[in-house]
Design an enzyme around this catalytic site. Structure first.
Site, PDB file in Angstrom:
ATOM      1  N   CYS A 197     -19.150  10.754 -21.665  1.00 59.22           N
ATOM      2  CA  CYS A 197     -20.587  11.060 -21.511  1.00 59.22           C
ATOM      3  C   CYS A 197     -21.440  10.269 -22.509  1.00 59.22           C
ATOM      4  O   CYS A 197     -22.083   9.290 -22.150  1.00 59.22           O
ATOM      5  CB  CYS A 197     -20.844  12.563 -21.672  1.00 59.22           C
TER       6      CYS A 197
ATOM      7  N   ASP B 116     -23.817  17.385 -27.027  1.00 59.56           N
ATOM      8  CA  ASP B 116     -22.804  17.245 -25.989  1.00 59.56           C
ATOM      9  C   ASP B 116     -23.342  17.793 -24.659  1.00 59.56           C
ATOM     10  O   ASP B 116     -23.642  18.974 -24.558  1.00 59.56           O
ATOM     11  CB  ASP B 116     -21.562  18.041 -26.436  1.00 59.56           C
TER      12      ASP B 116
ATOM     13  N   SER C 112     -20.789   8.462 -25.577  1.00 58.24           N
ATOM     14  CA  SER C 112     -20.508   7.132 -26.150  1.00 58.24           C
ATOM     15  C   SER C 112     -20.513   6.006 -25.112  1.00 58.24           C
ATOM     16  O   SER C 112     -21.007   4.913 -25.413  1.00 58.24           O
ATOM     17  CB  SER C 112     -19.227   7.136 -26.995  1.00 58.24           C
TER      18      SER C 112
ATOM     19  N   CYS D 263     -17.707   9.442 -29.343  1.00 58.15           N
ATOM     20  CA  CYS D 263     -18.044  10.860 -29.130  1.00 58.15           C
ATOM     21  C   CYS D 263     -16.727  11.623 -28.992  1.00 58.15           C
ATOM     22  O   CYS D 263     -15.691  11.159 -29.466  1.00 58.15           O
ATOM     23  CB  CYS D 263     -18.961  11.038 -27.927  1.00 58.15           C
TER      24      CYS D 263
HETATM   25  P1  4NP Z   1     -18.640  13.368 -24.517  1.00 51.50           P
HETATM   26  O1  4NP Z   1     -18.668  14.735 -23.671  1.00 51.50           O
HETATM   27  O2  4NP Z   1     -17.989  13.696 -25.843  1.00 51.50           O
HETATM   28  O3  4NP Z   1     -20.075  13.027 -24.668  1.00 51.50           O
HETATM   29  O4  4NP Z   1     -17.856  12.374 -23.702  1.00 51.50           O
HETATM   30  C1  4NP Z   1     -17.516  15.506 -23.457  1.00 51.50           C
HETATM   31  C2  4NP Z   1     -16.660  15.164 -22.434  1.00 51.50           C
HETATM   32  C3  4NP Z   1     -15.527  15.945 -22.190  1.00 51.50           C
HETATM   33  C4  4NP Z   1     -15.279  17.041 -23.001  1.00 51.50           C
HETATM   34  C5  4NP Z   1     -16.140  17.362 -24.036  1.00 51.50           C
HETATM   35  C6  4NP Z   1     -17.252  16.587 -24.270  1.00 51.50           C
HETATM   36  N1  4NP Z   1     -14.156  17.852 -22.735  1.00 51.50           N
HETATM   37  O5  4NP Z   1     -13.983  18.878 -23.417  1.00 51.50           O
HETATM   38  O6  4NP Z   1     -13.332  17.520 -21.851  1.00 51.50           O
END
Ligand code: 4NP
Length: 161
Positions: free
Chosen positions: A13, A124, A15, A8
């Site tokens: 979150c 997301d 992955s 991800c």
């Molecule tokens: P993930 O969610 O891609 O499912 O792990 C996110 C975690 C952090 C961020 C974006 C999406 N971030 O911008 O820090």
């Protein structure tokens, strides 16, 4: 050994949640000696961190343990080391396609190419609420099951249970 990587954006979150769900199924089907799992993010912001507490909390209510997982960044070498790479959304997929070396052996899919969820992307949840994390698991559970069925049929045909 079949190696499966879930990817991800942040690797805190979606992955790691996908990895936790999938490795549970691998264990239930007694395929730990045949299938290895990992997860990674296309971004580097959270490298070394455990999964987001909200993902851990919602995962825990469904019986998934994921506190041992640590974030890392996806790299071109992953296309040599893994047999399957699963992108959580279209943006992750586009980033991975750009990263893929010509010689890379990994088969690249979207996670929701598997399972009949009626969705294309795992949204997301980072800027969302606990219910958004719940929705992530609702999508991941059928997708993980279908992915494992696919691997059993395609790569482990003589060992399918
Ligand atoms: P993930 O969610 O891609 O499912 O792990 C996110 C975690 C952090 C961020 C974006 C999406 N971030 O911008 O820090």
């Amino acid at each position: 050994m079949i190696r499966v990587l879930f990817v991800c954006l942040g690797n805190i979150c979606r992955s790691p949640s996908a990895e936790a769900v999938f490795r549970d199924l691998v264990k239930i089907r007694r395929l730990e000696t045949k299938i290895q799992t990992d997860s990674a993010g296309t971004g580097a912001w959270h490298v070394g961190n455990p999964p987001d507490e909200r993902a851990q909390l919602v995962g825990q209510t469904r019986g998934y343990r994921m506190s041992d997982l640590r974030a890392r960044q996806a790299a071109p070498e992953d296309f040599e080391a893994f047999d399957y790479i699963l992108a959580m959304d279209n943006s992750n997929l586009a980033n991975l396609e750009r990263m893929k070396p010509v010689s890379g052996k990994a088969k690249l899919f979207r996670m929701l190419d598997f399972g009949d969820t009626g969705e294309e992307e795992v949204p997301d949840p980072y800027y969302g609420e606990l219910e958004d994390y719940d929705h992530v698991f609702d999508l991941l559970e059928p997708a993980a099951e279908a992915l494992l069925d696919h691997i059993c049929k395609t790569d482990l045909a003589d060992q399918a249970e």
